[in-house]
Write an enzyme that holds these catalytic residues in place. Structure first.
Site, PDB file in Angstrom:
ATOM      1  N   ASP A 193       0.650  -1.468   0.099  1.00 25.50           N
ATOM      2  CA  ASP A 193       0.310  -0.408   0.300  1.00 25.50           C
ATOM      3  C   ASP A 193       0.864   0.842   0.180  1.00 25.50           C
ATOM      4  O   ASP A 193       0.765   2.034   0.925  1.00 25.50           O
ATOM      5  CB  ASP A 193      -0.842   0.184   1.585  1.00 25.50           C
ATOM      6  CG  ASP A 193      -0.049   0.110   2.610  1.00 25.50           C
ATOM      7  OD1 ASP A 193       0.782  -0.750   3.213  1.00 25.50           O
ATOM      8  OD2 ASP A 193      -1.118   0.870   3.780  1.00 25.50           O
TER       9      ASP A 193
ATOM     10  N   HIS B  42       9.456  -1.458   8.935  1.00 28.66           N
ATOM     11  CA  HIS B  42       7.510  -2.147   9.281  1.00 28.66           C
ATOM     12  C   HIS B  42       8.156  -3.692   7.765  1.00 28.66           C
ATOM     13  O   HIS B  42       7.856  -4.411   8.808  1.00 28.66           O
ATOM     14  CB  HIS B  42       6.541  -1.394   9.075  1.00 28.66           C
ATOM     15  CG  HIS B  42       7.024  -1.057  10.455  1.00 28.66           C
ATOM     16  ND1 HIS B  42       6.491  -0.766  11.990  1.00 28.66           N
ATOM     17  CD2 HIS B  42       5.928   0.486  10.526  1.00 28.66           C
ATOM     18  CE1 HIS B  42       6.169  -0.003  12.280  1.00 28.66           C
ATOM     19  NE2 HIS B  42       6.297   0.689  11.845  1.00 28.66           N
TER      20      HIS B  42
HETATM   21  O1  RIB Z   1       1.548  -0.264  11.151  1.00 32.82           O
HETATM   22  C1  RIB Z   1       3.286  -0.418  10.141  1.00 32.82           C
HETATM   23  C2  RIB Z   1       2.294  -0.575   8.420  1.00 32.82           C
HETATM   24  O2  RIB Z   1       1.462  -0.445   8.416  1.00 32.82           O
HETATM   25  C3  RIB Z   1       3.065  -0.581   7.297  1.00 32.82           C
HETATM   26  O3  RIB Z   1       3.018  -1.964   6.624  1.00 32.82           O
HETATM   27  C4  RIB Z   1       2.954   0.928   7.154  1.00 32.82           C
HETATM   28  O4  RIB Z   1       3.440   1.016   5.218  1.00 32.82           O
HETATM   29  C5  RIB Z   1       1.376   1.086   7.063  1.00 32.82           C
HETATM   30  O5  RIB Z   1       1.099   0.133   5.753  1.00 32.82           O
HETATM   31 CA    CA Z   2       2.999  -1.376   4.127  1.00 26.40          CA
END
Ligand code: RIB
Ligand code: CA
Length: 310
Positions: free
Chosen positions: A9, A241
Site C-alpha cells: 500500500d 516495518h
Molecule cells: O503499521 C505499519 C504498517 O502500516 C506498514 O505496512 C506501513 O506501511 C503501514 O501500512
Molecule cells: Ca505498508
C-alpha cells in the site's frame, strides 16, 4: 530463488521494502500487487510504479482492492506519516509505465495455481487482496509456500490506536479471515518491527552515492523520520516495518517465532483490530500462526543497508 508476490500500500516503508526486494538475489518478484491503506489503491499503484522506475525494474504492478473486505472504509489516509502523496511529498511526475490490466486477486490465484507450493506472498498492507483471493479460491491454503505478513501487534501496543496496528485496523475482517484460513503464516508485527530502527545518519549517507535513486529514497525517508520524531520523540529514527517482512523471507534467521492462535476484535469500536494471541504447544494445529517475537535488529539493519541502494 524464491518466487514472490509482494502486496503493498505504497507508503514510504513499502517503497523501502520494494527497493530491498528488487535488490535481493534470493527473490524472484513475479509481480507487485497493490491495495488501499496508507493511500488510495490508485495512489499505491502510482507510487509503486514510480519507485520501480527509479529502480529500473520492469516487475509488473497489478492493482487490487480499493476498500475493505466486509465493511465501509475505517482508516483515513496516513498523510502525517507518509505525506500527501504517500511517498513523503517527493512525487514530481506521473509514472511512464502503466499498471497491468489484471486484478491483484486474479493475479495471485493464477500465479499460485500455476506453480503450486512455490509462491511466497509477502503482504505489507491491509490483507484485503488475500482475503478476497481465499474466498474465491480456498485451495490457495495448501498451494502457497507461505504468507509473510507485516501486520498486527500481538504482545505490544498498537500504532494507529493503542489496541491495533495500522494494516490490521484498516481491514480487520480480512485479517481475521486470513488468520482463520489455515494458510501457513509468519506474522511480522510491531512486536519486532518497532525494534528495527533506521537512524537519520544512515539515510544522510545514502546521498553520498550521488544517484537519483539514493536522493529519492533519502528524501522520502527523511520525511518519515520527521514524522516518527513528532509521534515518538524518544526513539531515534524510523521503524523498518515492511522491509523486515522481506528480510524474514530472504533469511528467516533474522527473526524468532512462536506458534499462536490469533483472533481479531471485529466488534468493539475502541479495540477494533486488536489481536488476541494464545500460545500453542506445537505448530501443528490448523490455525497456528508463526508470530515473530524476537529480531536480530543489528544484523537486519546492516543487511538492509547493504541492499536498499546498491
Ligand atoms: O503499521 C505499519 C504498517 O502500516 C506498514 O505496512 C506501513 O506501511 C503501514 O501500512
Ligand atoms: Ca505498508
Amino acid at each position: 530463488m524464491k518466487k514472490i508476490i509482494l502486496d503493498v500500500d505504497t507508503g514510504i516503508d513499502d517503497s523501502l521494502a520494494i527497493a530491498y526486494a528488487v535488490h535481493s538475489p534470493e527473490l524472484q518478484l513475479l509481480g507487485i500487487t497493490t491495495c488501499f491503506g496508507n493511500v488510495s489503491v490508485e495512489e499505491a499503484t502510482r507510487n509503486t510504479l514510480v519507485v520501480l522506475e527509479h529502480l529500473d525494474s520492469t516487475v509488473p504492478v497489478i492493482p487490487g482492492a480499493g476498500k475493505p473486505f466486509a465493511r465501509n472504509p475505517i482508516k483515513k489516509k496516513a498523510v502525517h506519516i507518509h505525506g500527501e502523496d504517500g511517498i513523503g511529498n517527493t512525487l514530481t511526475s506521473e509514472p511512464n509505465t502503466p499498471a497491468q490490466r489484471d486484478h491483484a486477486v486474479n493475479f495471485m490465484i493464477q500465479q499460485v495455481n500455476k506453480q503450486p507450493g512455490e509462491v511466497t506472498l509477502i503482504m505489507v498492507g491491509p490483507l484485503t487482496n488475500l482475503a478476497l483471493a481465499l474466498k474465491e479460491e480456498p485451495e490457495l491454503v495448501s498451494r502457497v509456500e507461505r504468507v509473510v505478513i507485516m501486520g498486527g501487534a500481538v504482545t505490544v501496543r498498537g500504532n494507529v490506536t493503542p489496541h491495533a496496528e495500522a494494516n490490521v485496523y484498516a481491514d480487520p475482517d480480512a485479517a481475521e479471515a486470513v488468520f482463520r484460513s489455515g494458510i501457513p503464516i509468519t506474522l511480522v508485527g510491531l512486536d519486532v518491527t518497532m525494534k528495527t530502527l533506521l537512524p537519520l545518519e544512515e539515510v544522510v549517507k545514502w546521498r553520498e552515492k550521488g544517484t537519483k535513486l539514493a536522493d529519492f529514497l533519502a528524501d522520502m525517508t527523511e520525511f518519515y523520520i520527521g514524522a516518527y520524531k513528532s509521534i515518538y520523540p524518544s526513539i531515534k529514527g524510523c521503524a523498518l516495518h515492511d522491509p523486515l517482512a522481506v528480510a524474514a523471507v530472504t533469511d528467516p534467521s533474522f527473526v524468532k517465532t512462536v506458534p499462536m492462535r490469533l483472533s481479531v476484535e471485529l466488534q468493539a469500536t475502541e479495540s477494533l483490530g486488536h489481536i488476541e494471541g494464545i500460545q500453542l504447544d506445537g505448530s501443528d494445529e490448523e490455525q497456528s500462526v508463526d508470530v515473530c517475537i524476537e529480531v536480530d535488529a543489528e544484523r537486519f539493519l546492516e543487511h538492509f543497508l547493504s541492499r536498499v541502494i546498491l
